[in-house]
Design an enzyme around this catalytic site. Structure first.
Site, PDB file in Angstrom:
ATOM      1  CB  ALA A 263      -0.945   0.121   1.079  1.00 51.08           C
ATOM      2  N   PRO A 264       0.428   2.581  -0.681  1.00 51.87           N
ATOM      3  CG  PRO A 264       0.138   4.501  -1.448  1.00 51.87           C
ATOM      4  CD  PRO A 264       1.323   3.697  -0.561  1.00 51.87           C
ATOM      5  N   GLY A 265      -0.172   1.365  -3.252  1.00 52.96           N
ATOM      6  CA  GLY A 265      -0.125   0.846  -4.555  1.00 52.96           C
ATOM      7  C   GLY A 265       0.438   1.139  -5.838  1.00 52.96           C
ATOM      8  CE  LYS A 267       6.988  -2.098  -3.093  1.00 54.01           C
ATOM      9  NZ  LYS A 267       5.404  -2.125  -2.449  1.00 54.01           N
ATOM     10  CG  ASP A 329       9.262   0.584  -1.348  1.00 52.28           C
ATOM     11  OD1 ASP A 329      10.345   1.063  -0.690  1.00 52.28           O
ATOM     12  OD2 ASP A 329       8.886   1.617  -1.970  1.00 52.28           O
ATOM     13  CB  CYS A 382      12.437   6.784  -0.339  1.00 51.94           C
ATOM     14  SG  CYS A 382      11.413   6.429   0.997  1.00 51.94           S
TER      15      CYS A 382
END
Length: 446
Positions: A263-265, A267, A329, A382
């Site tokens: 989430a949130p989507g 990837k 991630d 990140c």
């Protein structure tokens, strides 16, 4: 409108400090609480909050200098938030005295004269404060921290990691508002058709070199999330560093993919696009609230091959799965995205990095159970810290010799540190993107 925006901004900053919320969540909470629906008011308040938070250490430093022998922490949340906004508006934007008087009058009307009575004299003193004079006795690293709007511990960390000259370039760029990127969605139409429809919606785009579907937003007639193109799922707001990670993952049509911390989507929808909506994507996230956002985004983008799983990725998943590709991630310190999420940098300490690396390790180690022989594991963050990136990959390879690093391409970033040249690093001051790290690992056949 201006008074409503100030009221909303004060309330948002108060929620951020009270509950340690991110600015978007705090703004949503304050908007609902105050029943404000005007998008212009919300947009102005969001800008005021973000830009005040971006400069929070310098603003607080100036305020504490003016308030001596008192400090900002001696006051209630409302006056504290107002003072920070006041310094941003009168010292960072415009020192006009008439504007300052007008803002002070508005502050009294919002909070009441009793709330601001104690700081009335301070408002005038702030206007006459000269930055050079209050910084005269400050040491080098703290001065850099104040002038680039970063915590002092992070400035010291960057000096060690990048060297002083490169660190200054990074820190100065990270203090700026970053560019906006979108990924156009070829699940909805051809690239040519998408670009025409998006252009007709008043959005001008510029292609990002070496990435298939990534574009930089040059201009837009209105906020892009309020356009028909956005509502119809013609594009996804996504930094080019994130777009790079999905292209490096490079799933094949028909693959089975495990998307961890999905989430949130961004990837999931990108992987589904590369796979042409053929195959299977299992998207794991621990948060029910975030999974609801994931469901909304996958519907908007037309994804038909993804299934959500609410689970803690540090523990065994509720399904048995052997995947061609696992993409992780994980939550990170976000040290590469301070320009996008200013509040994040003030919630961290240098101990946060080690704590987050431990958390990430538990997820990364658990992911190995789901990669089939000949399959790939893609890890990205990140963050620019080595503890969350190269040092974690070193540990992973020593614990899991069945994996090896392979080339992460397309290559638009710099090689990873500590000899991990097959990984990639991106930096805001070099790549005009989020600070980012990505590694691609192959699980070799026995």
């Amino acid at each position: 409108m201006l008074r409503a925006a100030w009221t909303l901004a004060i309330e948002t900053l108060s929620w951020i400090e009270l509950k340690r919320l991110g600015e978007r969540l705090a703004l949503a909470k304050a908007t609902k609480q105050l029943r404000i629906k005007d998008p212009k008011v919300i947009g102005l308040a969001h800008k005021m909050v973000s830009e005040t938070l971006r400069r929070k250490n310098l603003i607080d430093f100036l305020l504490n200098s003016a308030l001596e022998p008192q400090s900002l922490n001696d006051f209630r949340l409302g006056p504290r938030a107002f003072l920070r906004l006041y310094v941003y508006e009168t010292k960072m934007l415009n020192s006009d005295s008439e504007k300052a008087v007008s803002i002070a009058r508005m502050g009294r009307s919002i909070l009441g004269w009793r709330e601001l009575q104690e700081v009335e004299e301070t408002l005038g003193e702030i206007l006459s404060t000269q930055l050079d004079s209050v910084l005269k006795e400050v040491g080098d690293e703290e001065k850099v921290a104040l002038l680039t709007y970063h915590p002092t511990w992070f400035v010291k960390y960057c000096f060690r990691l990048l060297g002083r000259r490169e660190a200054l370039r990074f820190l100065e760029k990270a203090a700026e508002i970053p560019p906006t990127y979108v990924r156009i969605n070829t699940l909805k139409a051809s690239e040519e058709n998408l670009l025409k429809r998006i252009e007709d919606d008043g959005i001008a785009l510029e292609k990002v070199d070496k990435l298939k579907y990534a574009y930089r937003v040059v201009r837009s007639r209105k906020p892009i999330v309020r356009t028909r193109s956005f509502r119809d799922g013609l594009f996804y707001l996504q930094d080019k560093a994130s777009c790079l990670a999905a292209e490096i993952a490079n799933p094949r049509v028909g693959d089975t993919v495990l998307d961890v911390c999905a989430a949130p989507g961004a990837k999931t929808t990108h992987l589904a696009q590369i796979m042409e909506n053929r195959g299977a994507i299992y998207s794991v996230d621990y948060s029910r609230r975030r999974i609801e956002v994931w469901k909304r985004e996958t519907r908007r983008m037309g994804v038909k091959t993804a299934a959500p799983i609410i689970a803690d990725a540090r523990k065994p998943l509720p399904i048995s799965l052997s995947a061609d590709l696992v993409v992780l991630d994980p939550p990170c310190t976000s040290t590469g995205t301070f320009s996008r999420v200013p509040s994040a940098k003030w919630r961290l300490t240098k101990r946060s990095v080690l704590g987050m690396a431990k958390f990430q390790w538990e997820m990364l180690d658990r992911c190995t159970e789901h990669v089939k022989e000949g399959g790939f594991l893609v890890y990205s963050t990140c963050s620019i810290t080595v503890e969350e990136n190269e040092m974690l990959i070193e540990k992973f390879l020593s614990w899991h010799p069945e994996f090896r690093l392979v080339e992460a391409s397309p290559r638009i970033g710099l090689p990873g540190l500590r000899g991990q040249t097959k990984c990639q690093r991106l930096y805001p001051h070099i790549h005009d993107a989020n600070g980012f790290f990505v590694a691609r690992l192959l699980k070799e056949t026995a």
